[in-house]
Design an enzyme around this catalytic site. Structure first.
Site, PDB file in Angstrom:
ATOM      1  N   ALA A 173       0.833  -1.193   0.000  1.00  0.00           N
ATOM      2  CA  ALA A 173       0.000   0.000   0.000  1.00  0.00           C
ATOM      3  C   ALA A 173       0.870   1.246   0.000  1.00  0.00           C
ATOM      4  O   ALA A 173       0.377   2.362   0.049  1.00  0.00           O
ATOM      5  CB  ALA A 173      -0.897   0.003   1.247  1.00  0.00           C
ATOM      6  N   GLY A 177       3.286   0.874  -4.759  1.00  0.00           N
ATOM      7  CA  GLY A 177       2.171  -0.068  -4.806  1.00  0.00           C
ATOM      8  C   GLY A 177       0.854   0.634  -5.040  1.00  0.00           C
ATOM      9  O   GLY A 177       0.035   0.205  -5.865  1.00  0.00           O
ATOM     10  N   GLN A 198       0.183  -2.546   6.471  1.00  0.00           N
ATOM     11  CA  GLN A 198      -0.289  -1.218   6.859  1.00  0.00           C
ATOM     12  C   GLN A 198      -1.796  -1.162   6.603  1.00  0.00           C
ATOM     13  O   GLN A 198      -2.256  -0.677   5.570  1.00  0.00           O
ATOM     14  CB  GLN A 198       0.427  -0.136   6.049  1.00  0.00           C
ATOM     15  N   VAL A 221       4.445 -10.729   4.328  1.00  0.00           N
ATOM     16  CA  VAL A 221       5.064 -11.642   3.365  1.00  0.00           C
ATOM     17  C   VAL A 221       6.228 -12.440   3.960  1.00  0.00           C
ATOM     18  O   VAL A 221       6.684 -13.395   3.342  1.00  0.00           O
ATOM     19  CB  VAL A 221       5.549 -10.893   2.098  1.00  0.00           C
ATOM     20  N   ASN A 247       5.721  -6.312  -4.631  1.00  0.00           N
ATOM     21  CA  ASN A 247       6.359  -5.021  -4.372  1.00  0.00           C
ATOM     22  C   ASN A 247       6.746  -4.854  -2.908  1.00  0.00           C
ATOM     23  O   ASN A 247       7.191  -3.796  -2.488  1.00  0.00           O
ATOM     24  CB  ASN A 247       5.386  -3.907  -4.803  1.00  0.00           C
ATOM     25  N   TYR A 318      20.150  -4.124   2.340  1.00  0.00           N
ATOM     26  CA  TYR A 318      19.166  -3.745   1.316  1.00  0.00           C
ATOM     27  C   TYR A 318      19.700  -4.048  -0.086  1.00  0.00           C
ATOM     28  O   TYR A 318      19.009  -4.650  -0.918  1.00  0.00           O
ATOM     29  CB  TYR A 318      18.827  -2.257   1.434  1.00  0.00           C
ATOM     30  N   LYS A 322      18.212  -6.834  -2.925  1.00  0.00           N
ATOM     31  CA  LYS A 322      17.751  -6.512  -4.280  1.00  0.00           C
ATOM     32  C   LYS A 322      18.525  -7.304  -5.334  1.00  0.00           C
ATOM     33  O   LYS A 322      17.984  -7.643  -6.391  1.00  0.00           O
ATOM     34  CB  LYS A 322      17.849  -5.011  -4.530  1.00  0.00           C
ATOM     35  N   VAL A 351      13.652   7.630  -6.608  1.00  0.00           N
ATOM     36  CA  VAL A 351      12.316   8.172  -6.844  1.00  0.00           C
ATOM     37  C   VAL A 351      11.765   8.660  -5.517  1.00  0.00           C
ATOM     38  O   VAL A 351      11.975   8.032  -4.474  1.00  0.00           O
ATOM     39  CB  VAL A 351      11.399   7.099  -7.485  1.00  0.00           C
ATOM     40  N   PRO A 354       8.331   7.728   0.444  1.00  0.00           N
ATOM     41  CA  PRO A 354       8.615   7.748   1.886  1.00  0.00           C
ATOM     42  C   PRO A 354       9.798   6.859   2.254  1.00  0.00           C
ATOM     43  O   PRO A 354      10.562   7.175   3.157  1.00  0.00           O
ATOM     44  CB  PRO A 354       7.305   7.227   2.500  1.00  0.00           C
TER      45      PRO A 354
END
Length: 415
Positions: A173, A177, A198, A221, A247, A318, A322, A351, A354
């Protein structure tokens, strides 16, 4: 390829198209068959720079501007006397089974790259190869071809309003997403399931899109059983699963350290990997099982990152996660191609989301300035919607022969 692409541009609303080639009769016949009010043909040998210069200048003079150039000139070999540049291709070597690739499938990718839906994609090689595995049991030769397609186009913004799917399932969310859920709704998805942890934000997003179209389900997930139940309940409710956009992800699981090599918190590492890598694998696994059992030639799209092409001095967990996503996509595309299921990922650059603000510690205006400073393509800051446009393309039939591919949406990120 040039002819098929010209026809696709005409279908998508191009107002003026100039075909240039050395095969005059074929070029003229193509222009006439599509429509002389829209198409013109110009003889041009691209090995002569002066002819290319005159072609472009005459196009601008006739139509006022040049918006798009599709440079498709090429030859397989310059002589039949020897096979010095013969291309060997095994048509059975496609990992993605179902049917043979046609020029139109490549043309669809060209139209996407020419449209505003790829506004922040630059310097990218979009591979349309059906997951080609590269053996050589069948050989063929290509005769001389030189057919660049030059387009003077007043309408550049394209929308894919013919996507073939019953519903889309999104696993976040958060900004990307949510933007992607809205794009799928805009493009005709009949049922969308948003899953996240969330709850309030997910429920509000579903309501704002429309409760008749979009529903929300709580799902962590990192817990495979929750992912399994999510997919099964979705199939039970709607009959099948056509598209999975996986996502789910976090930038960091703790603010206590920046996860550099010497101070890495392995407990935080485990928590992040449980979502970004293990959770992603669970989503792909159970979506794929549902598609195979339902005999659905579906599409799975994962969110990777520009970080997969470089290292970084912090946020090591992180970056590692990926890289794992990219490996998952490449392996899954080979495993699932036999069932006609495509698996791809989208790799956003910096991009404004948040997640990025949290990782870098910037305020909104400061974040935009820092993000834009990394772009080679200038103009404006990339937004989640620009990434969503790439996801929609990878989920649609316009990318029918794209699989195992990492579509980088990074505005020519300089690093």
């Amino acid at each position: 390829m040039g002819e098929a692409t010209a026809r696709e541009f005409a279908t998508h609303g191009a107002r003026a198209i100039v075909i240039a080639d050395v095969q005059d009769e074929k070029g003229q016949n193509t222009a006439v068959s599509i429509g002389s009010n829209l198409f013109t043909y110009v003889h041009c040998d691209v090995s002569d720079e002066e002819q290319v210069k005159n072609l472009v200048e005459s196009t601008v003079k006739a139509y006022g501007r040049l918006d798009i150039m599709f440079s498709n000139a090429g030859m397989g070999r310059s002589t039949h006397a020897c096979d010095q540049s013969v291309l060997d291709m095994d048509l059975a070597a496609y990992a993605l089974k179902g049917e043979a690739m046609r020029p139109k499938n490549v043309a669809d990718a060209v139209v996407f790259l020419a449209s505003e839906d790829s506004q922040f994609v630059t310097g990218h090689d979009l591979v349309v190869d059906g997951g080609y595995r590269g053996s050589s049991n069948i050989s063929f030769s290509i005769d001389n071809i030189a057919n660049p397609l030059n387009l003077s186009w007043d309408i550049v913004h394209l929308r894919y309003d013919f996507i073939n799917f019953n519903f889309e399932k999104l696993l976040s969310a958060e900004a990307t997403g949510e933007a992607t859920a809205r794009e799928f709704a805009t493009h005709g998805a009949r049922a969308i399931v948003i899953a996240d942890v969330q709850d309030e934000k997910g429920q509000n997003t579903a309501v704002s899109i429309g409760s008749n179209l979009c529903t929300y389900v709580h799902c962590d997930v990192s817990d495979e059983e929750q992912v399994k139940n999510l997919v099964e309940s979705t199939v039970k409710a709607y009959g099948r699963l056509d598209i999975m956009f996986s996502n789910a992800g976090m930038g960091r699981s703790t603010h206590a350290c920046d996860q550099s090599m010497l101070d890495m918190d392995l407990a935080a590492y485990d928590k992040l990997m449980a979502v970004n890598a293990r959770g992603m694998a669970a989503c792909v696994k159970h979506a794929a099982k549902a598609m195979v059992e339902g005999r659905v030639r579906g599409s799975i799209v994962c969110t990777a990152s520009k970080a997969t092409s470089a290292g970084y001095h912090k946020f090591i967990d992180y970056v590692m996660s990926k890289h794992a996503v990219l490996g998952l996509v490449r392996c899954a595309s080979m495993n699932l191609g036999a069932y006609g299921i495509r698996v791809n990922c989208v790799s956003p650059g910096m991009v404004g989301t948040p997640l990025l603000k949290d990782m870098l510690g910037y305020e909104n205006e400061e974040e935009d300035k820092v993000v834009e400073s990394t772009y080679t393509l200038k103009g404006e800051a990339m937004r989640p919607k620009n990434v969503a446009d790439a996801v929609v393309f990878l989920a649609s039939e316009d990318s029918q022969f794209v699989t195992g591919h990492d579509l980088v949406v990074d505005v020519g990120y300089r690093g």
